[in-house]
Design a protein around this motif. Structure first.
Motif, mmCIF file in Angstrom:
data_model
loop_
_atom_site.group_PDB
_atom_site.id
_atom_site.type_symbol
_atom_site.label_atom_id
_atom_site.label_comp_id
_atom_site.label_asym_id
_atom_site.label_seq_id
_atom_site.Cartn_x
_atom_site.Cartn_y
_atom_site.Cartn_z
ATOM 1 N N VAL A 48 0.722 -1.180 -0.037
ATOM 2 C CA VAL A 48 -0.164 0.025 0.063
ATOM 3 C C VAL A 48 0.913 1.168 0.075
ATOM 4 O O VAL A 48 2.075 1.208 0.528
ATOM 5 C CB VAL A 48 -0.902 -0.050 0.980
ATOM 6 N N GLY A 49 0.513 2.212 -0.798
ATOM 7 C CA GLY A 49 1.044 3.620 -0.692
ATOM 8 C C GLY A 49 0.161 4.738 -0.912
ATOM 9 O O GLY A 49 -0.842 4.674 -1.318
ATOM 10 N N TYR A 50 0.712 5.841 -0.393
ATOM 11 C CA TYR A 50 0.032 7.268 -0.606
ATOM 12 C C TYR A 50 0.571 7.902 -1.787
ATOM 13 O O TYR A 50 1.742 8.220 -1.630
ATOM 14 C CB TYR A 50 -0.086 8.059 0.780
ATOM 15 N N GLY A 51 -0.304 8.740 -2.598
ATOM 16 C CA GLY A 51 0.307 9.397 -3.717
ATOM 17 C C GLY A 51 -0.696 10.308 -4.184
ATOM 18 O O GLY A 51 -1.823 10.434 -3.542
ATOM 19 N N LEU A 52 -0.365 10.861 -5.523
ATOM 20 C CA LEU A 52 -1.019 12.182 -6.052
ATOM 21 C C LEU A 52 -1.376 11.809 -7.482
ATOM 22 O O LEU A 52 -0.497 11.173 -8.082
ATOM 23 C CB LEU A 52 -0.401 13.326 -5.997
ATOM 24 N N VAL A 53 -2.431 11.882 -7.768
ATOM 25 C CA VAL A 53 -3.115 11.803 -9.287
ATOM 26 C C VAL A 53 -3.052 13.359 -9.944
ATOM 27 O O VAL A 53 -3.901 14.095 -9.351
ATOM 28 C CB VAL A 53 -4.266 10.876 -9.370
ATOM 29 N N VAL A 54 -2.398 13.432 -10.990
ATOM 30 C CA VAL A 54 -2.453 14.861 -11.384
ATOM 31 C C VAL A 54 -3.064 14.784 -13.106
ATOM 32 O O VAL A 54 -3.039 13.448 -13.367
ATOM 33 C CB VAL A 54 -0.828 15.499 -11.788
ATOM 34 N N GLY A 55 -3.348 15.860 -13.547
ATOM 35 C CA GLY A 55 -3.830 15.847 -15.062
ATOM 36 C C GLY A 55 -5.275 15.608 -14.993
ATOM 37 O O GLY A 55 -5.688 15.569 -16.186
ATOM 38 N N LEU A 56 -5.923 15.883 -13.946
ATOM 39 C CA LEU A 56 -7.459 15.862 -14.121
ATOM 40 C C LEU A 56 -7.761 17.020 -14.604
ATOM 41 O O LEU A 56 -7.452 18.125 -14.542
ATOM 42 C CB LEU A 56 -7.844 15.463 -12.547
ATOM 43 N N ASP A 57 -9.124 16.874 -15.257
ATOM 44 C CA ASP A 57 -9.719 17.827 -15.721
ATOM 45 C C ASP A 57 -10.898 18.553 -14.737
ATOM 46 O O ASP A 57 -12.095 18.729 -15.077
ATOM 47 C CB ASP A 57 -10.774 17.272 -16.959
ATOM 48 N N GLY A 58 -10.178 19.366 -13.957
ATOM 49 C CA GLY A 58 -11.051 20.029 -13.001
ATOM 50 C C GLY A 58 -11.889 19.206 -12.176
ATOM 51 O O GLY A 58 -12.812 19.689 -11.381
ATOM 52 N N THR A 59 -11.701 17.837 -11.871
ATOM 53 C CA THR A 59 -12.356 16.900 -11.148
ATOM 54 C C THR A 59 -11.515 16.482 -9.934
ATOM 55 O O THR A 59 -11.949 15.236 -9.359
ATOM 56 C CB THR A 59 -12.692 15.861 -11.831
ATOM 57 N N GLY A 60 -10.515 17.204 -9.374
ATOM 58 C CA GLY A 60 -9.647 16.835 -8.385
ATOM 59 C C GLY A 60 -10.361 17.287 -7.075
ATOM 60 O O GLY A 60 -11.383 17.617 -6.862
ATOM 61 N N VAL A 93 -5.513 17.948 -9.111
ATOM 62 C CA VAL A 93 -4.894 17.067 -8.485
ATOM 63 C C VAL A 93 -5.893 16.393 -7.291
ATOM 64 O O VAL A 93 -6.645 16.883 -6.945
ATOM 65 C CB VAL A 93 -3.469 17.653 -7.559
ATOM 66 N N ALA A 94 -5.559 15.094 -7.086
ATOM 67 C CA ALA A 94 -6.217 14.220 -6.316
ATOM 68 C C ALA A 94 -5.467 13.294 -5.439
ATOM 69 O O ALA A 94 -4.467 12.717 -5.726
ATOM 70 C CB ALA A 94 -7.457 13.314 -6.938
ATOM 71 N N ALA A 95 -5.548 13.282 -4.043
ATOM 72 C CA ALA A 95 -5.012 12.421 -3.142
ATOM 73 C C ALA A 95 -5.417 10.902 -3.320
ATOM 74 O O ALA A 95 -6.666 10.903 -3.411
ATOM 75 C CB ALA A 95 -4.933 12.819 -1.999
ATOM 76 N N VAL A 96 -4.562 10.098 -3.440
ATOM 77 C CA VAL A 96 -5.173 8.643 -3.596
ATOM 78 C C VAL A 96 -4.341 7.742 -2.881
ATOM 79 O O VAL A 96 -3.166 8.006 -2.329
ATOM 80 C CB VAL A 96 -4.887 8.281 -4.962
ATOM 81 N N LEU A 97 -4.874 6.369 -2.704
ATOM 82 C CA LEU A 97 -4.125 5.495 -1.992
ATOM 83 C C LEU A 97 -4.065 4.410 -2.996
ATOM 84 O O LEU A 97 -4.962 3.937 -3.690
ATOM 85 C CB LEU A 97 -5.278 4.762 -0.850
#
Length: 375
Positions: A48-60, A93-97
């Motif tokens: 398991v890890g904690y990270g960031l997803v980037v490049g979203l179209d205003g849905t972060g 940007v969204a925080a994800v597991l």
């Protein structure tokens, strides 16, 4: 001179197993050793890890505090420092597991699939890219690094206060999205024996697995330690041990009769019976009690010569009816086969919820020869 003299002992044992398997009669309910047992210690490990997803179209996540903080820390690692008092509020940007299963024998450089799930207020992860995320095991060590573009099996659109969503947009997968960086040691090559762990706790199955191995190789090769494990002597050489285990897993084993069990799923109302369920003769009376309450509005007018200030009011008239369907006494004959048990229960015409109460009553009366399990 014996033609097996110059073969390694592990290869000789494997060829003996294959020859014995070919000559061994296959029982009607036979299966392979690999279908009922696995080598103990050879398993996958959760990461398991904690990270960031980037490049979203205003849905972060927008202005979530932990997402903003995580992005600022990442930018600082890249050598970019924000001026004091300046905060970022990125909507892309969204925080994800990030979760993954590290399979047994995985080596550095191999790739594994990862699942990415939102932990904030992101509306969708579709079109996003996961930036490099360390994946840790239960011991806190980093075993893989994940990065890549997400595959989200869904779609959504919104306008004018209305929205349409197909499937789930807050979770996705990255095929081959993580690189293995560390190997998890396994006890496969340690010691003179290997242990087979049965998938279900059953003394008879453990005894039959040990007996099948001893018939194929020789007495004393395997012994059942308990209802879950079977210990087998194996060659020490790695190549011979792998060949030995590959042949061992193909040995036929006659299945033991499972414990009679009835499983009831309280969420879906489904009832499942296995083949060992039996019914003793019994008589069942089953009926339904229904209560119906109806309310009719009525208007009450003031009578003639009513006192000053009297008003017209609306009252409710309640009608309560109780109806009980006649419950017939149905005789259930003794049933030893699953098909007979199903036919006997179908005669009751009960719903799955009612069937659970009937099965519990049959169990209390001693007519149901099975264990009841509610999941």
């Amino acid at each position: 001179m014996n033609r097996w003299t110059f073969l390694p002992r592990g290869l000789l044992a494997a060829m003996t197993i294959m020859a014995a398997s070919a000559l061994m009669p296959t029982p009607a309910q036979a299966t392979r050793v690999k279908d009922v047992a696995a080598v103990q210690g050879v398993r996958s490990n959760q990461l398991v890890g904690y990270g960031l997803v980037v490049g979203l179209d205003g849905t972060g996540d927008g202005n979530n505090a932990y997402t903003t903080r995580s992005l600022a820390n990442f930018m600082q690692q890249m050598g970019i420092s924000l001026p004091p008092g300046v905060t970022v509020q990125p909507k892309n940007v969204a925080a994800v597991l990030v979760t993954a299963d590290l399979p047994a024998f995985a080596r550095p450089g191999q790739t594994i699939d990862v699942t990415v799930s939102s932990v904030g207020s992101a509306k969708s992860l579709r079109g996003g890219t996961l930036i490099q995320t360390p994946l840790r095991g239960a011991d806190g060590q980093v075993y893989a690094l994940a990065q890549g573009s997400l595959v989200v099996a869904g779609a959504g659109a919104s306008a004018g206060g209305s929205s349409v969503t197909v499937n789930h947009l807050n979770a996705g997968r990255i095929p081959n999205g993580a690189l293995v960086e560390r190997t998890v040691p396994t006890p496969l090559l340690l010691g003179e024996t290997v242990t087979l762990a049965l998938r279900a706790d059953d003394f008879q199955t453990a005894s039959r697995v040990a007996a099948a191995i001893n018939r194929a190789i020789g007495d004393g090769t395997a012994q059942a330690l308990d209802g879950r494990t079977v210990q087998v002597r194996a060659p020490r050489d790695p190549n011979e041990r792998v060949t030995f285990l590959a042949s061992l897993e193909e040995l036929p084993v006659e299945l033991a009769t499972p414990t009679a069990r009835v499983v009831f799923n309280a969420r879906t109302g489904s009832v499942v019976l296995n083949q060992a369920v039996k019914l003793a003769p019994a008589a069942i009376a089953h009926g339904n009690l229904s209560i119906s309450i109806s309310s009719t509005p009525q208007v009450s007018q003031p009578p003639p010569l009513a006192p000053q200030g009297a008003q017209t009011v609306v009252t409710e008239k309640a009608d309560i009816q109780i109806q009980q369907d006649g419950g017939k006494i149905i005789e259930v004959e003794a049933s030893a086969q699953l098909a007979d048990v199903v036919r006997a229960l179908n005669k009751l015409g009960a719903t799955p919820q009612d069937l659970l109460a009937i099965l519990q009553a049959l169990k209390a009366a001693g007519a149901l020869k099975a264990e009841l399990e509610v999941i």
